[in-house]
Design a protein around this motif. Structure first.
Motif, short mmCIF file in Angstrom:
data_model
loop_
_atom_site.label_atom_id
_atom_site.label_comp_id
_atom_site.label_asym_id
_atom_site.label_seq_id
_atom_site.Cartn_x
_atom_site.Cartn_y
_atom_site.Cartn_z
N GLY A 141 11.38 21.44 -24.75
CA GLY A 141 10.17 21.84 -24.05
C GLY A 141 9.66 20.80 -23.08
N VAL A 142 10.54 19.89 -22.63
CA VAL A 142 10.15 18.82 -21.70
C VAL A 142 10.68 19.15 -20.31
N SER A 143 9.77 19.27 -19.34
CA SER A 143 10.19 19.59 -17.97
C SER A 143 10.83 18.36 -17.33
N SER A 144 11.93 18.59 -16.61
CA SER A 144 12.64 17.48 -15.99
C SER A 144 13.19 17.90 -14.64
N LYS A 145 13.59 16.91 -13.87
CA LYS A 145 14.12 17.16 -12.54
C LYS A 145 15.24 16.16 -12.28
N ILE A 146 16.35 16.62 -11.73
CA ILE A 146 17.47 15.72 -11.40
C ILE A 146 17.36 15.33 -9.93
N ASP A 147 17.42 14.04 -9.66
CA ASP A 147 17.46 13.55 -8.28
C ASP A 147 18.79 12.84 -8.07
N ASP A 148 19.77 13.57 -7.51
CA ASP A 148 21.10 13.00 -7.27
C ASP A 148 21.33 12.77 -5.77
N SER A 149 20.23 12.53 -5.05
CA SER A 149 20.35 12.24 -3.62
C SER A 149 21.00 10.87 -3.43
N GLY A 150 21.34 10.57 -2.20
CA GLY A 150 22.03 9.31 -1.94
C GLY A 150 21.12 8.11 -1.83
N SER A 189 18.59 4.99 -2.89
CA SER A 189 18.69 4.00 -3.96
C SER A 189 17.86 4.45 -5.16
N ILE A 190 18.19 3.91 -6.33
CA ILE A 190 17.44 4.27 -7.54
C ILE A 190 15.97 3.90 -7.39
N GLY A 191 15.69 2.72 -6.80
CA GLY A 191 14.32 2.29 -6.59
C GLY A 191 13.52 3.26 -5.74
N ARG A 192 14.15 3.76 -4.67
CA ARG A 192 13.47 4.72 -3.80
C ARG A 192 13.24 6.04 -4.52
N ARG A 193 14.23 6.45 -5.33
CA ARG A 193 14.06 7.71 -6.06
C ARG A 193 12.95 7.60 -7.10
N TYR A 194 12.87 6.44 -7.76
CA TYR A 194 11.76 6.24 -8.71
C TYR A 194 10.43 6.23 -7.98
N ALA A 195 10.37 5.57 -6.81
CA ALA A 195 9.12 5.50 -6.04
C ALA A 195 8.64 6.89 -5.64
N ARG A 196 9.58 7.77 -5.24
CA ARG A 196 9.21 9.14 -4.87
C ARG A 196 8.54 9.85 -6.04
N ASN A 197 9.08 9.64 -7.21
CA ASN A 197 8.56 10.34 -8.38
C ASN A 197 7.34 9.66 -8.98
N ASP A 198 7.13 8.37 -8.68
CA ASP A 198 5.85 7.74 -9.02
C ASP A 198 4.73 8.45 -8.26
N GLU A 199 5.01 8.84 -7.02
CA GLU A 199 4.02 9.55 -6.22
C GLU A 199 3.75 10.95 -6.77
N GLU A 241 0.81 -1.21 0.00
CA GLU A 241 0.00 0.00 0.00
C GLU A 241 0.85 1.26 0.00
N ALA A 242 2.05 1.16 0.54
CA ALA A 242 2.90 2.35 0.66
C ALA A 242 3.42 2.83 -0.69
N ARG A 243 3.35 1.98 -1.72
CA ARG A 243 3.89 2.34 -3.03
C ARG A 243 2.80 2.93 -3.92
N CYS A 262 9.88 14.15 -16.76
CA CYS A 262 11.00 13.22 -16.76
C CYS A 262 11.90 13.41 -15.54
N LEU A 263 12.27 12.30 -14.91
CA LEU A 263 13.22 12.30 -13.80
C LEU A 263 14.59 11.86 -14.31
N LEU A 264 15.62 12.61 -13.96
CA LEU A 264 16.99 12.23 -14.33
C LEU A 264 17.68 11.68 -13.09
N VAL A 265 18.17 10.43 -13.19
CA VAL A 265 18.75 9.75 -12.03
C VAL A 265 20.15 9.26 -12.35
#
Length: 650
Positions: A561-570, A572-582, A519-521, A535-538
């Motif tokens: 013309g495509v909006s994007s955001k870089i997530d270079d936090s520490g 994991s890639i899976g967690r970063r994708y999950a944040r942006n799925d939300e 449920e948390a995902r 688009c998320l850049l990881v």
């Protein structure tokens, strides 16, 4: 998910929206104010994208004239339009605590709770709505397992089917008949009273000029009709459009963004010849099917939907005219384009008692949510009401003048006054009496002529005063032949009116789901065209080797013309994708060590989590084309092989 399926976990969605700051209660540090909300970055971007599509879908495609009119409105304008006297809801209160309720909502909540209680008593499935907000809980009626007679359940359902059709006194009678009390205290409820929904203010330092925050954007458009017609080179039909803030002092704001006191509207005023309400593009939509709920069905106590082509609905006069039908289809197309589930949209016709004071026919596009069916777009035939009342008040003719292809010869009864006697007789009232006589229609003149011929006099009423018109005041009262080269008429108005905040919230409900892993995902599956960020850049890690590649990809996306955001936090890639799925980000690009060697990157699709690997330029072009609606992810998957694992390690 269909309208019949049980609701999903709304508290989980609301928690996600709050955590990611889509929106939040305004002034929360000071305790907040009911019905006022602030949008955060993703909420602002989502709304901006919805409005961008709205402009393209309506203003550009339909060649409309966009305006931006004043929010502060003089009281005289809204007095003339009828809003000061009639823009209101029925309010009642707990006689002991003073708690305020909107009368129709109170009846609706209590009867729905009783029906749910009957289902519980019969061990039938029932949807229990959970709300974390304590204030909202108090407004909600408690569901208690009590079995009701079948006839009582049926009576409740018939009341609910036409709940919007009851007047204040009728709502009061329903409360007495069905023993409706305050949900929280069980106390008696007062009789419903009228409550005007406009926010009053004053204009200027003296406070003598009363004004209101506008309750709709329409009036500014009507008052500029003459300028708009001239700008359009006097061509008819045409439409104006406006996006802007409106304000309504709701009795009991509730249900988040669905009932608020300040909101964004997008309104269209389509001006049409009252004698020609056909639409030049109707043939394009005639075979389009809609789910509709006519007034006749609601008045019979039912809510069964009719799935019908708009062409057939217009032919059978269920929908009054082609222009109204055309806009109902265009509304449906817009809603589905931005991601609203078409199976959860219906068009409900207003019943007589709920019709706005300015409308002769009206249909609401209602969207099904966990709160039930909610009106998000109104499409009203306002006839010539607004232009007529403003013209009568100001003396400014708000009409269209058209040269006829052939002169029109008509026999008309014509009354000519003797001005030498008329002025001295009526003095200061002479002008008003003369204008009243000039405005009389043919049928009225026929009756007055009969009195004139038989009694030598007739009486008229002007502004509450009676005036006798004797023979000496009239020089001629005969039928004459009149040749007309110019036709003059007041246009009718078809008005689609969009509540953007409501649409935005319904969209978030429709696209929300959770991954099977837990449920948390949570995921918001916004269509790419409306997604706040596309688009998320990881980068695979914080290694500096990835920085030039990230900058290159980011620059190319911006140029496209495509909006994007870089997530270079520490994380994991899976967690970063999950944040942006939300956040509803539809695509993720991963930059790894292989990218540094061959300029290839992986492209991940949010819903399927499938990936492909291609050159930077190819991936950027694919994302751009998907976001523009030129291709779909299915097209991409069919053309490019799936990417499974990285080939080059550090």
């Amino acid at each position: 998910m269909s309208a019949a399926e049980p609701a999903f976990n709304r508290p989980a969605l609301e928690q996600l929206l709050g955590k990611r700051f889509f929106y939040a209660p305004a002034f929360s540090l000071y305790g907040g104010v009911a019905g006022l909300y602030d949008y955060g970055p993703p909420g602002c971007a989502l709304q901006a994208n919805i409005l961008d599509i709205w402009r393209k879908h309506f203003v550009l495609e339909e060649d409309m004239l966009e305006v931006d009119c004043s929010i502060m409105t003089p009281a005289e304008v809204l007095k003339t339009s009828g809003h000061v006297d009639r823009f209101s809801d029925w309010m009642c209160k707990d006689l002991k605590t003073g708690e305020i309720f909107r009368a129709d909502h109170l009846v609706e909540n209590v009867l729905e709770a009783r029906i749910d209680g009957d289902k519980l008593a019969r061990n039938a499935p029932v949807e229990i709505k959970v709300d974390k907000d304590e204030k909202k809980k108090k407004k909600a009626a408690k569901v208690t397992a009590v079995r009701l007679e079948d006839s009582v359940v049926q009576a409740y359902k018939e009341i609910l089917a036409q709940i919007d059709n009851y007047s204040g006194p009728e709502l009061g009678e329903l409360m007495r008949t069905h023993q409706i009390k305050s949900p929280e205290t069980g106390n008696d409820i007062s009789e419903p009273v009228v409550f005007n929904l406009m926010f009053a203010s004053s204009i200027g330092p003296t406070g003598q000029l009363q004004g209101f925050l506008r309750p709709e954007t329409a009036q500014g458009q009507f008052l500029n009709f003459k300028r708009l017609l001239e700008f359009n080179n006097d061509r008819m039909p045409f439409a104006s459009a406006q996006i802007g803030r409106s304000f309504r002092n709701e009795i009991s704001p509730r249900e988040g963004l669905l009932r608020v006191r300040e909101f964004t509207m997008a309104e269209i005023e389509h001006y049409v010849d009252p004698a020609k309400k056909d639409h030049s593009r109707f043939s394009e939509v005639a075979d389009y099917k809609l789910n509709i709920l006519p007034a006749s069905v609601q008045l019979s106590g039912k809510t069964d939907l009719l799935n019908i082509t708009v062409g057939e609905a217009v032919e059978k006069k269920i929908i009054d005219n082609q222009t109204l039908g055309y806009f109902l289809v265009r509304i449906h197309m817009f809603l589905t384009k931005i991601g609203i589930n078409p199976d959860r949209v219906r068009f409900r016709q207003h019943m007589a008692n709920e019709m706005a004071h300015y409308a002769c026919d009206c249909w609401d596009a209602e969207i099904h949510t966990s709160y039930g069916w909610k009106e998000c777009v109104g499409c009203a035939d306002r006839s010539a009401y607004d232009l007529t009342v403003h013209s009568n008040k100001t003396g400014e003719k708000l009409v269209v003048r058209e040269r006829l292809p052939e002169p029109l010869v008509e026999e008309k009864l014509q009354l000519e006054i003797n001005k030498k006697v008329f002025g001295p007789r009526f003095k200061k009232d002479a002008k008003a009496v003369e204008e009243h006589l000039a405005a009389l229609d043919e049928n009225t003149l026929v009756g007055l002529k009969k009195s004139h011929d038989e009694a030598g006099t007739f009486a008229i009423n002007v502004n509450g005063s009676s005036f006798d018109i004797t023979k000496d005041l009239i020089t001629s009262f005969e039928r004459v032949s009149i040749t007309t080269h110019i036709r003059e008429y007041t246009p009718n108005v078809i008005e689609p009116s969009f509540g953007i905040g409501r649409i935005l919230y319904c969209l978030m409900e429709h696209v929300y789901w959770t991954r099977p892993e837990g449920e948390a995902r949570g995921v918001l599956s916004f269509p790419p065209v409306v997604a706040p960020t596309k688009c998320l850049l990881v980068p695979l890690s914080t290694n500096e080797v990835f920085t030039p590649i990230l900058n290159k990809v980011s620059a190319q996306l911006r140029r496209s013309g495509v909006s994007s955001k870089i997530d270079d936090s520490g994380a994991s890639i899976g967690r970063r994708y999950a944040r942006n799925d939300e956040l509803g980000t539809p695509f993720g690009i991963t930059v790894d060590f292989q990218s540094a060697q061959d300029d290839t990157i992986t492209l991940r699709e949010r819903d399927s989590t499938k990936q492909i690997r291609e050159k930077i330029e190819v991936v950027v072009d694919l994302v751009k084309e998907i976001c523009e609606g030129k291709i779909t992810w299915a097209d991409v998957s069919a053309k490019y092989p799936a990417f499974v694992s990285q080939e080059v390690a550090e």
